[in-house]
Design a protein around this motif. Structure first.
Motif, PDB file in Angstrom:
ATOM      1  N   ASN A  18       0.841  -1.215  -0.012  1.00  0.00           N
ATOM      2  CA  ASN A  18       0.036   0.171   0.069  1.00  0.00           C
ATOM      3  C   ASN A  18       0.730   1.415   0.125  1.00  0.00           C
ATOM      4  N   PRO A  19       1.793   1.435   0.729  1.00  0.00           N
ATOM      5  CA  PRO A  19       2.817   2.495   0.557  1.00  0.00           C
ATOM      6  C   PRO A  19       3.437   2.790  -0.778  1.00  0.00           C
ATOM      7  N   TYR A  20       3.509   1.909  -1.700  1.00  0.00           N
ATOM      8  CA  TYR A  20       3.900   1.893  -3.078  1.00  0.00           C
ATOM      9  C   TYR A  20       2.858   2.711  -3.638  1.00  0.00           C
ATOM     10  N   ILE A  21       1.519   2.145  -3.489  1.00  0.00           N
ATOM     11  CA  ILE A  21       0.483   2.641  -4.120  1.00  0.00           C
ATOM     12  C   ILE A  21       0.305   4.344  -3.861  1.00  0.00           C
ATOM     13  N   LYS A  22       0.317   4.424  -2.402  1.00  0.00           N
ATOM     14  CA  LYS A  22      -0.157   5.662  -2.144  1.00  0.00           C
ATOM     15  C   LYS A  22       0.782   6.893  -2.314  1.00  0.00           C
ATOM     16  N   ASP A  23       2.257   6.401  -2.320  1.00  0.00           N
ATOM     17  CA  ASP A  23       3.196   7.438  -2.179  1.00  0.00           C
ATOM     18  C   ASP A  23       4.270   7.231  -3.608  1.00  0.00           C
ATOM     19  N   THR A  24       4.203   6.297  -4.387  1.00  0.00           N
ATOM     20  CA  THR A  24       5.111   6.106  -5.445  1.00  0.00           C
ATOM     21  C   THR A  24       4.580   5.970  -6.788  1.00  0.00           C
ATOM     22  N   ILE A  25       5.386   6.155  -7.880  1.00  0.00           N
ATOM     23  CA  ILE A  25       5.048   5.785  -9.117  1.00  0.00           C
ATOM     24  C   ILE A  25       5.391   4.268  -9.707  1.00  0.00           C
ATOM     25  N   ILE A  26       5.910   3.515  -8.471  1.00  0.00           N
ATOM     26  CA  ILE A  26       6.620   2.400  -8.839  1.00  0.00           C
ATOM     27  C   ILE A  26       5.581   1.514  -9.337  1.00  0.00           C
ATOM     28  N   THR A  27       4.339   1.476  -8.924  1.00  0.00           N
ATOM     29  CA  THR A  27       3.205   0.856  -9.555  1.00  0.00           C
ATOM     30  C   THR A  27       1.928   1.916  -9.839  1.00  0.00           C
ATOM     31  N   PHE A  28       1.355   1.596 -10.912  1.00  0.00           N
ATOM     32  CA  PHE A  28       0.330   2.519 -11.169  1.00  0.00           C
ATOM     33  C   PHE A  28      -0.990   2.279 -10.628  1.00  0.00           C
ATOM     34  N   GLU A  29      -0.922   1.307  -9.964  1.00  0.00           N
ATOM     35  CA  GLU A  29      -2.282   0.929  -9.014  1.00  0.00           C
ATOM     36  C   GLU A  29      -2.417   2.239  -8.208  1.00  0.00           C
ATOM     37  N   GLU A  30      -3.841   2.788  -7.979  1.00  0.00           N
ATOM     38  CA  GLU A  30      -4.213   3.921  -7.481  1.00  0.00           C
ATOM     39  C   GLU A  30      -5.007   3.839  -6.418  1.00  0.00           C
ATOM     40  N   GLU A  31      -5.712   2.625  -6.109  1.00  0.00           N
ATOM     41  CA  GLU A  31      -6.817   2.333  -4.935  1.00  0.00           C
ATOM     42  C   GLU A  31      -5.845   1.339  -3.980  1.00  0.00           C
ATOM     43  N   LEU A  32      -5.674   1.849  -2.830  1.00  0.00           N
ATOM     44  CA  LEU A  32      -5.340   0.995  -1.767  1.00  0.00           C
ATOM     45  C   LEU A  32      -5.890  -0.489  -1.743  1.00  0.00           C
ATOM     46  N   VAL A  33      -5.038  -1.574  -1.628  1.00  0.00           N
ATOM     47  CA  VAL A  33      -5.455  -2.956  -1.598  1.00  0.00           C
ATOM     48  C   VAL A  33      -5.891  -3.320  -0.032  1.00  0.00           C
ATOM     49  N   THR A  34      -6.745  -4.181   0.043  1.00  0.00           N
ATOM     50  CA  THR A  34      -7.337  -4.777   1.251  1.00  0.00           C
ATOM     51  C   THR A  34      -6.616  -6.390   1.289  1.00  0.00           C
ATOM     52  N   GLU A  35      -6.570  -6.841   2.263  1.00  0.00           N
ATOM     53  CA  GLU A  35      -6.120  -8.251   2.668  1.00  0.00           C
ATOM     54  C   GLU A  35      -6.868  -9.259   1.689  1.00  0.00           C
ATOM     55  N   GLU A  36      -8.191  -9.059   1.395  1.00  0.00           N
ATOM     56  CA  GLU A  36      -8.909  -9.689   0.526  1.00  0.00           C
ATOM     57  C   GLU A  36      -8.415  -9.743  -0.944  1.00  0.00           C
ATOM     58  N   ASP A  37      -8.312  -8.637  -1.191  1.00  0.00           N
ATOM     59  CA  ASP A  37      -7.581  -8.177  -2.729  1.00  0.00           C
ATOM     60  C   ASP A  37      -6.351  -9.054  -2.727  1.00  0.00           C
ATOM     61  N   ILE A  38      -5.576  -9.088  -2.003  1.00  0.00           N
ATOM     62  CA  ILE A  38      -4.135  -9.652  -1.908  1.00  0.00           C
ATOM     63  C   ILE A  38      -4.446 -11.178  -2.093  1.00  0.00           C
ATOM     64  N   ALA A  39      -5.361 -11.823  -0.847  1.00  0.00           N
ATOM     65  CA  ALA A  39      -5.656 -13.175  -1.012  1.00  0.00           C
ATOM     66  C   ALA A  39      -6.391 -13.537  -2.358  1.00  0.00           C
ATOM     67  N   ASP A  40      -6.936 -12.955  -3.033  1.00  0.00           N
ATOM     68  CA  ASP A  40      -7.428 -13.254  -4.361  1.00  0.00           C
ATOM     69  C   ASP A  40      -6.428 -13.261  -5.444  1.00  0.00           C
ATOM     70  N   ARG A  41      -5.577 -12.506  -5.353  1.00  0.00           N
ATOM     71  CA  ARG A  41      -4.217 -12.360  -5.969  1.00  0.00           C
ATOM     72  C   ARG A  41      -3.316 -13.728  -5.799  1.00  0.00           C
ATOM     73  N   ILE A  42      -3.128 -13.896  -4.595  1.00  0.00           N
ATOM     74  CA  ILE A  42      -2.324 -15.118  -4.261  1.00  0.00           C
ATOM     75  C   ILE A  42      -2.805 -16.481  -4.792  1.00  0.00           C
ATOM     76  N   LYS A  43      -4.335 -16.522  -4.555  1.00  0.00           N
ATOM     77  CA  LYS A  43      -5.083 -17.653  -5.297  1.00  0.00           C
ATOM     78  C   LYS A  43      -5.054 -17.662  -6.693  1.00  0.00           C
ATOM     79  N   TYR A  44      -5.069 -16.691  -7.328  1.00  0.00           N
ATOM     80  CA  TYR A  44      -4.952 -16.500  -8.823  1.00  0.00           C
ATOM     81  C   TYR A  44      -3.711 -17.014  -9.318  1.00  0.00           C
ATOM     82  N   ILE A  45      -2.697 -16.582  -8.779  1.00  0.00           N
ATOM     83  CA  ILE A  45      -1.269 -16.763  -9.148  1.00  0.00           C
ATOM     84  C   ILE A  45      -0.899 -18.132  -8.885  1.00  0.00           C
ATOM     85  N   THR A  46      -0.974 -18.642  -7.745  1.00  0.00           N
ATOM     86  CA  THR A  46      -0.441 -19.850  -7.283  1.00  0.00           C
ATOM     87  C   THR A  46      -1.328 -20.817  -7.753  1.00  0.00           C
ATOM     88  N   ALA A  47      -2.593 -20.474  -8.128  1.00  0.00           N
ATOM     89  CA  ALA A  47      -3.481 -21.604  -9.052  1.00  0.00           C
ATOM     90  C   ALA A  47      -2.945 -21.999 -10.467  1.00  0.00           C
TER      91      ALA A  47
END
Length: 161
Positions: A18-47
């Motif tokens: 989230n600090p990368y989202i909020k304070d940097t251009i390192i990611t172009f993501e603009e909305e902070l992520v939740t624990e659930e968002d990351i859990a969904d991403r983990i499931k998608y990538i590991t699947a």
């Protein structure tokens, strides 16, 4: 210590990202992520059986890295995009290099042909990391992103495995 990600790491990964989202251009993501968002991403990538790893110090996750689809069409399945993020309090210890080396090794074990690193500019630390691992700068897309009302160039770096 490097280990495979677990769903229970999702909260801590969101805290790192989230600090990368909020304070940097390192990611172009603009909305902070939740624990659930990351859990969904983990499931998608590991699947997909793509590597998703974390670095732990004293029982606390201080960095993570993963490989994901570079493009969606199946012809691109031989090429994956890299991502590495380190907690801001654990930077400048070489953890990015440790995670990147492991990510590259794991990519080789799953028969990936090439890796793509995408870098928003300026980011000399990431550029040096890619140079260290013999990635080649293969493209620079001028003013291809917009964050914080600023046009941002994006570089593509490739490593043929």
């Amino acid at each position: 210590m490097i280990r495979n990600v677990q769903l229970s790491d999702a909260k801590r990964i969101a805290e790192i990202y989230n600090p990368y989202i909020k304070d940097t251009i390192i990611t172009f993501e603009e909305e902070l992520v939740t624990e659930e968002d990351i859990a969904d991403r983990i499931k998608y990538i590991t699947a997909k059986d793509f590597p998703y790893i974390v670095y732990e110090e004293n029982g606390d996750v201080v960095g993570y890295a993963y490989l994901s689809n570079w493009r969606s069409r199946s012809a691109y399945d031989i090429t994956l995009e890299t991502s590495v993020y380190i907690d801001e309090k654990a930077q400048a210890k070489g953890l990015g290099s440790i995670l990147y080396a492991e990510l590259i090794n794991r990519a080789r074990t799953i028969n990936i042909h090439s890796l793509i690193g995408v870098i928003s500019l300026p980011n000399p630390i990431s550029q040096k990391l890619h140079e260290k691992f013999k990635f080649e700068l293969v493209g620079n897309f001028k003013e291809s992103g917009l964050k914080f009302n600023k046009l941002i160039d994006v570089e593509f770096w490739q490593l043929i495995l």
